[in-house]
Design a protein around this motif. Structure first.
Motif, short mmCIF file in Angstrom:
data_model
loop_
_atom_site.label_atom_id
_atom_site.label_comp_id
_atom_site.label_asym_id
_atom_site.label_seq_id
_atom_site.Cartn_x
_atom_site.Cartn_y
_atom_site.Cartn_z
N VAL A 123 0.85 -1.19 0.00
CA VAL A 123 0.00 0.00 0.00
C VAL A 123 0.89 1.24 0.00
CG1 VAL A 123 -1.75 1.28 1.27
CG2 VAL A 123 -1.82 -1.21 1.23
N PRO A 124 0.75 2.14 -0.99
CA PRO A 124 1.58 3.35 -1.02
C PRO A 124 1.29 4.31 0.13
CG PRO A 124 0.68 2.89 -3.20
CD PRO A 124 -0.02 1.98 -2.23
N LEU A 474 -1.98 12.31 -3.55
CA LEU A 474 -0.98 11.53 -4.28
C LEU A 474 -0.06 10.84 -3.30
CD1 LEU A 474 0.55 10.65 -6.85
CD2 LEU A 474 1.86 12.79 -6.68
N SER A 475 0.15 9.53 -3.50
CA SER A 475 1.11 8.77 -2.70
C SER A 475 1.93 7.90 -3.64
CB SER A 475 0.40 7.87 -1.67
OG SER A 475 -0.33 8.63 -0.74
N ALA A 476 3.21 7.78 -3.34
CA ALA A 476 4.10 6.95 -4.14
C ALA A 476 4.91 6.05 -3.23
CB ALA A 476 5.04 7.82 -4.98
N MET A 477 5.12 4.82 -3.66
CA MET A 477 5.93 3.87 -2.91
C MET A 477 7.04 3.33 -3.80
SD MET A 477 4.79 0.38 -0.87
CE MET A 477 4.31 -0.50 -2.36
N PHE A 478 8.27 3.42 -3.30
CA PHE A 478 9.44 2.90 -4.00
C PHE A 478 10.04 1.80 -3.14
CE2 PHE A 478 14.15 3.33 -4.81
CZ PHE A 478 14.12 2.64 -6.02
N LYS A 479 10.15 0.60 -3.72
CA LYS A 479 10.62 -0.56 -2.97
C LYS A 479 11.79 -1.19 -3.71
CE LYS A 479 8.47 -4.34 -0.37
NZ LYS A 479 7.21 -5.10 -0.17
N PRO A 480 13.01 -0.65 -3.50
CA PRO A 480 14.16 -1.19 -4.23
C PRO A 480 14.48 -2.62 -3.86
CG PRO A 480 14.86 0.39 -2.55
CD PRO A 480 13.38 0.47 -2.62
#
Length: 724
Positions: A123-124, A474-480
């Motif tokens: 979930v972002p 606005l929501s952003a999720m970055f999962k390297p």
């Protein structure tokens, strides 16, 4: 002779070197195939292990020949155990292993508040969930209400608004309780006048989990969620019937008795929750005023579940609550003759209904109808003044959602009504109001890639009194990697003006002028959060999860309750209120031990007409510490310590800093019975020990802000058992 001995040693060393091999493995997520960073691999018989790197690779060096159990672990995943005989003959190097998510973790961490039914990792929007054993442990400490459950979470503070009635409101990131939406199964049943005493009147036994979203959350839930929202998720019936009972008693002569029943047969199911909560007038400071009031409360909450056919279902719920609460002069409450006693009497009745209808239109699309109706009747009586009124509120909504391979959409229309009618109180200037809000919303979740997920939303609300409110989000999720997650989000919010605030509650809504919609505008906000989450394992037994949240919220032209002679009126001077800070959480796991450490920094200021001041009743620094020893499904004991820094008070003074320390425990006997015992605040931290709570006489007290506990050291304990 020496020559032969040296040759023998050399040959033996070569043999040892020959009999030891290096072994490589690659560990990944079974569903996504992404490498797992920090996974552990262990040969149990010889305690030889390694930790995976950023590519999921591990290396076991100089493994002796033999057969061993290979154990692979990663936090949140099922442990994998296999036999391997060394030296290993492999056609591919390294050997690859894929781990499944732990089913228990997945069940506990399904997010419902954003209506996507995703697991929390996907979930972002940052969501905090209190569920499972954590919910049970916190519920043991205050089985009669959810105040303790929320107050011990980082970034959340429950603010006591009455010295004698025990009333409290919830503050997220330092903001007034009116800016937080309190929901039940996604429905707004506790807002406006009905938010009064609500934290004190919700028992936790029938809760499956509690979800907290911090920051503007208006896209799906409308106005009022400027600071965030708290969504109380009820239990639903499972295939196996359940009948649970909790009995609790306190050293302050309090009593809590709750029961929860759930069953499902074929297409029909039901849950029934009922509780009785009793408080005895309690004065640990021996000043003649109650720290805990006398109260009696009954609650019953039945729900009906019907799977109409495989593609549609219906849930109907009813909540009934009745309470009488009396605080103030201790002798008067005990029935003694007292001249001019001070007292505060609250009588509340709450009736609410809920309806959820789901229709699966096709494999990817579903249609939903939701409705709630709430009736709330409360009277507040103090010497020479009585305030009472009724609130009628409702929510009606239709929405449709669809899921694709990489994207999810939800859109809908809703109508929210809120009406308050004063019965007793300010003669000639009743505090009546009637607000109708028409809303439309749309939200999208998009998996742009394996590493990037975006959540975008837009809501448009209309009120006749205060106009149109466009609310983007606005929501952003970055999962390297699976070990590291970044979340960034922001949005707008608003709050329609009403008289029901913490400041008005403190003075029992006495001498307050009503709000004229023609002279005020809605409070509007903008805010953003940056969240970083990292988890790592140090060997087989030790793991760490670190979460850091940076937050910022600005509220334009907030309402101020201002004294004008002997009366009070709301004003809206040009200015703003801002909160900014951070929350840091660390969770260590080592064998049967867990250590939770949390720190909150909240810098809350208000600025009006170029004059800047500190917002009152906010602990700028808070520290949460909990050390837990737990034998799963057997026994646990925990030591907790909470620090609050000095708080600015409304009278211009500054409060004292303090610590609250407690000890909690539970022992299970088999699958269906347990006993619990808690020593809450055993250092007896009380505001009455290091500061005053009122000035004037006991017959006519002028109460100061309550910024520290007033009930002090209280022991509680009881039993929990399941009959089914």
């Amino acid at each position: 002779m020496l020559k032969y001995l040296l040759v023998g040693i050399l040959l033996f060393t070569c043999r040892l070197t020959y009999s030891q091999t290096n072994y490589q493995a690659k560990i990944s997520d079974k569903d996504s195939g992404t490498p797992l960073v920090g996974a552990t691999i262990l040969l149990k018989e010889i305690s030889l292990g390694a930790v995976s790197d950023r590519n999921g690779l591990t290396l076991l060096e100089q493994v002796p020949d033999g057969t061993y159990t290979l154990e692979i672990r990663y936090l949140g995943y099922e442990t994998l155990r296999i036999k391997r005989t060394f030296p290993v003959s492999l056609s591919e190097i390294p050997e690859e292993f894929s781990l499944d998510h732990s089913e228990e973790e997945m069940e506990e961490l399904i997010v419902q508040s954003n209506r996507s039914s995703r697991v929390i990792e996907d979930v972002p929007t940052r969501v905090e969930i209190i569920a499972g054993e954590e919910l049970s442990e916190k519920g043991n400490m205050k089985p009669g209400d959810i105040r303790m459950l929320l107050n011990e979470s980082t970034g959340i503070q429950t603010q006591q608004t009455s010295a004698t009635s025990y009333n409290s409101s919830i503050r997220i990131q330092g903001l007034d309780g009116k800016y937080t939406q309190l929901l039940r199964d996604g429905l707004p049943l506790y807002a406006g006048y009905s938010s009064g005493l609500s934290l004190m009147q919700i028992a936790p036994l029938d809760l499956a989990q509690v979800e907290v979203i911090k920051g503007a959350s208006s896209t799906l839930y409308g106005g009022g969620a400027i600071a965030g929202l708290v969504n109380l998720i009820s239990k639903s019936p499972q295939e196996e019937p359940e009948l649970s009972v909790m009995l609790n008693g306190t050293s302050a002569l309090g009593l809590d008795a709750s029961a929860f029943y759930a069953t499902k047969k074929g297409k029909v199911g039901t849950t029934i929750f009922t509780s009785y909560n009793k408080g005895t007038a309690y004065d640990p400071a021996d000043i003649g005023l109650t720290a805990i009031p006398k109260f009696d409360r009954w609650t019953i909450n039945p729900k009906f579940f019907w799977d109409i056919h495989p593609k549609s279902s219906l849930i109907l719920g009813l909540n009934l609550m009745k309470e009488d609460r009396l605080g103030g002069n201790l002798d008067f409450i005990k029935g003694k003759e007292v001249s001019n006693p001070y007292f505060e009497k609250n009588t509340t009745d709450r009736i609410s209904t809920s309806l959820n209808y789901h229709l699966q239109l096709n494999e990817a699309t579903q249609f939903e109808v939701k409705n709630s109706y709430s009736y709330y009747d409360r009277s507040i009586e103090i010497p020479d003044f009585l305030f009472s009124g009724k609130q009628y509120s409702s929510l009606s909504e239709v929405n449709i959602s669809t899921k694709g391979n990489k994207s999810e959409w939800i859109g809908g229309l809703n109508l929210w009504t809120d009406q308050f009618i004063q019965k007793e109180g300010n003669e000639g200037s009743p505090l009546d109001y009637n607000l109708n809000t028409y809303g439309a919303f749309v939200q999208n979740l998009w998996n742009a890639s394996e590493q990037w997920t975006f959540e975008t939303g837009f809501r448009l609300d209309y009120q006749k009194e205060y106009g149109v409110f466009p609310l983007p989000k606005l929501s952003a999720m970055f999962k390297p990697t699976d070990a590291l997650t970044f979340r960034l989000g922001g949005g707008l919010g608003y709050k329609s003006p009403t008289v029901f605030t913490e400041d008005a509650e403190r003075i029992h809504f006495q001498y307050i002028s009503p709000i004229d919609p023609g002279l005020f505008e809605a409070e509007k906000s903008s805010g953003a959060n940056l969240d970083l989450n990292y988890k790592v394992a140090f060997g087989e037994e030790l793991s760490l999860v670190v979460n850091t949240l940076f937050f910022y919220t600005s509220i334009k032209n907030p309402l101020l309750l201002t004294p004008t002679g002997s009366n009070y009126e709301f004003q809206q001077p040009t200015g703003n209120m801002k909160t900014k800070g951070l929350e840091l959480n660390m969770k260590w796991n080592y064998k049967d031990f867990k250590l939770f450490v949390g720190y909150t920094f909240a810098d809350v200021h208000q600025q009006y007409n170029d004059i800047k001041s500190t917002y009152p009743l906010v602990a700028k620094h808070r520290i949460n510490n909990v050390l837990m020893y737990e034998k799963h499904e057997n026994f646990w004991v925990g030591l907790e310590a909470y620090y609050f820094s000095p708080q600015q008070l409304n009278d211009g003074m500054e409060g004292k800093s303090y610590w609250i320390v407690g000890l909690m425990s539970e022992k299970k006997f088999g699958e269906f019975f347990s006993i619990f015992l808690n020593f809450e605040n055993f250092l007896d931290t009380r505001q009455t020990r290091f500061d005053t709570i009122y000035t004037g006489s006991i017959s006519n007290p002028d109460f100061r802000d309550i910024y520290a506990p007033v009930d002090g050291f209280v022991i509680n304990g009881g039993v929990k058992f399941r009959l089914l």
